[in-house]
Design a protein around this motif. Sequence first.
Motif, PDB file in Angstrom:
ATOM      1  N   ASN A  74      28.388 -13.727  33.350  1.00 26.71           N
ATOM      2  CA  ASN A  74      28.361 -14.580  32.154  1.00 26.71           C
ATOM      3  C   ASN A  74      26.940 -14.713  31.624  1.00 26.71           C
ATOM      4  O   ASN A  74      26.537 -15.785  31.173  1.00 26.71           O
ATOM      5  N   GLU A  75      26.186 -13.637  31.670  1.00 26.56           N
ATOM      6  CA  GLU A  75      24.781 -13.653  31.258  1.00 26.56           C
ATOM      7  C   GLU A  75      24.606 -14.338  29.892  1.00 26.56           C
ATOM      8  O   GLU A  75      25.282 -14.018  28.921  1.00 26.56           O
ATOM      9  N   LEU A 110      27.477 -15.960  37.663  1.00 24.43           N
ATOM     10  CA  LEU A 110      26.458 -16.257  36.651  1.00 24.43           C
ATOM     11  C   LEU A 110      26.051 -15.007  35.884  1.00 24.43           C
ATOM     12  O   LEU A 110      25.914 -15.032  34.649  1.00 24.43           O
ATOM     13  N   HIS A 131      19.655 -15.754  32.486  1.00 24.64           N
ATOM     14  CA  HIS A 131      19.278 -14.926  31.341  1.00 24.64           C
ATOM     15  C   HIS A 131      17.780 -14.673  31.370  1.00 24.64           C
ATOM     16  O   HIS A 131      17.012 -15.420  32.000  1.00 24.64           O
ATOM     17  N   ARG A 150      25.436 -17.239  29.038  1.00 25.31           N
ATOM     18  CA  ARG A 150      26.391 -18.320  28.805  1.00 25.31           C
ATOM     19  C   ARG A 150      26.275 -19.372  29.895  1.00 25.31           C
ATOM     20  O   ARG A 150      25.889 -19.064  31.022  1.00 25.31           O
ATOM     21  N   VAL A 151      26.640 -20.591  29.563  1.00 26.74           N
ATOM     22  CA  VAL A 151      26.575 -21.677  30.536  1.00 26.74           C
ATOM     23  C   VAL A 151      27.822 -21.640  31.417  1.00 26.74           C
ATOM     24  O   VAL A 151      28.946 -21.586  30.917  1.00 26.74           O
ATOM     25  N   VAL A 152      27.600 -21.658  32.716  1.00 24.00           N
ATOM     26  CA  VAL A 152      28.688 -21.744  33.687  1.00 24.00           C
ATOM     27  C   VAL A 152      28.644 -23.152  34.283  1.00 24.00           C
ATOM     28  O   VAL A 152      27.639 -23.549  34.872  1.00 24.00           O
ATOM     29  N   TYR A 174      24.794 -24.108  34.632  1.00 27.77           N
ATOM     30  CA  TYR A 174      23.716 -23.162  34.929  1.00 27.77           C
ATOM     31  C   TYR A 174      23.910 -21.895  34.113  1.00 27.77           C
ATOM     32  O   TYR A 174      25.011 -21.575  33.688  1.00 27.77           O
ATOM     33  N   SER A 175      22.804 -21.185  33.934  1.00 23.40           N
ATOM     34  CA  SER A 175      22.854 -19.950  33.172  1.00 23.40           C
ATOM     35  C   SER A 175      21.809 -18.979  33.722  1.00 23.40           C
ATOM     36  O   SER A 175      20.721 -19.389  34.121  1.00 23.40           O
TER      37      SER A 175
END
Length: 225
Positions: A165-166, A162, A222, A168-170, A219-220
């Motif tokens: 990929n800060e 996660l 941020h 961004r949606v995972v 999930y994201s």
Amino acid sequence: MRILIVEDDKPTAEFVEAGLRELGHVVDLVNNGRDGVMYALDEAYDLAVIDRMLPVLDGVAIVKTLRASGSGLPIILLTAMGGVDDRVEGLEAGADDYLVKPFAFSELMARINALARRPSLKAQITELHVADLTLDLVRRTTMRAGRNIDLKPREFSVLEVLMRNEGRVVTRTMLLEKVWDFNFLPQTSVVETLISRLRAKIDKPFDVQLLHTVRNTGYSVHAPR
């Protein structure tokens, strides 16, 4: 750490992958040299474990291709070819270490950890930061606002994916592929259960929420926007 395995021998690949995942590392596995080069150049890995004898493109050719492209990715070559000339060829191509099959997983981990202590790896990303949350990828520790957070290996791996990929949606499927193996049924609630535990550790004790659920998507992680 995020580790790439390039190995076409299924028992060996599964043996290494299972051991690394059990220790909490994020693992991608491919079974041919062409895909190995593509993954290594397109994704951010901390280390690669590459078999020497591969279809399409062999391990030495992969190493030469990566080094020619300017990649400093630390590489361990795995091989059944244990002759001195074979080891020299692999190392001169640009591999950082060479491990002869059959091998003990403990020896592979010792070599991975030794590479992790080298400046060449430390020059790459060894910490991830989102707001006041810090993930140390080498020591496998987590801190938020100066407080240590005790995460289990799989919780650490999910958070690593996660944070890499800060913003961004995972998706749930992406987490299943990267953190677990491919044997889980789509209807499993293992991701939701782990996310709930993770949220209780990294968000609930603090004033600001960093882990967000994106409805019907994933999930994201941020900072507040």
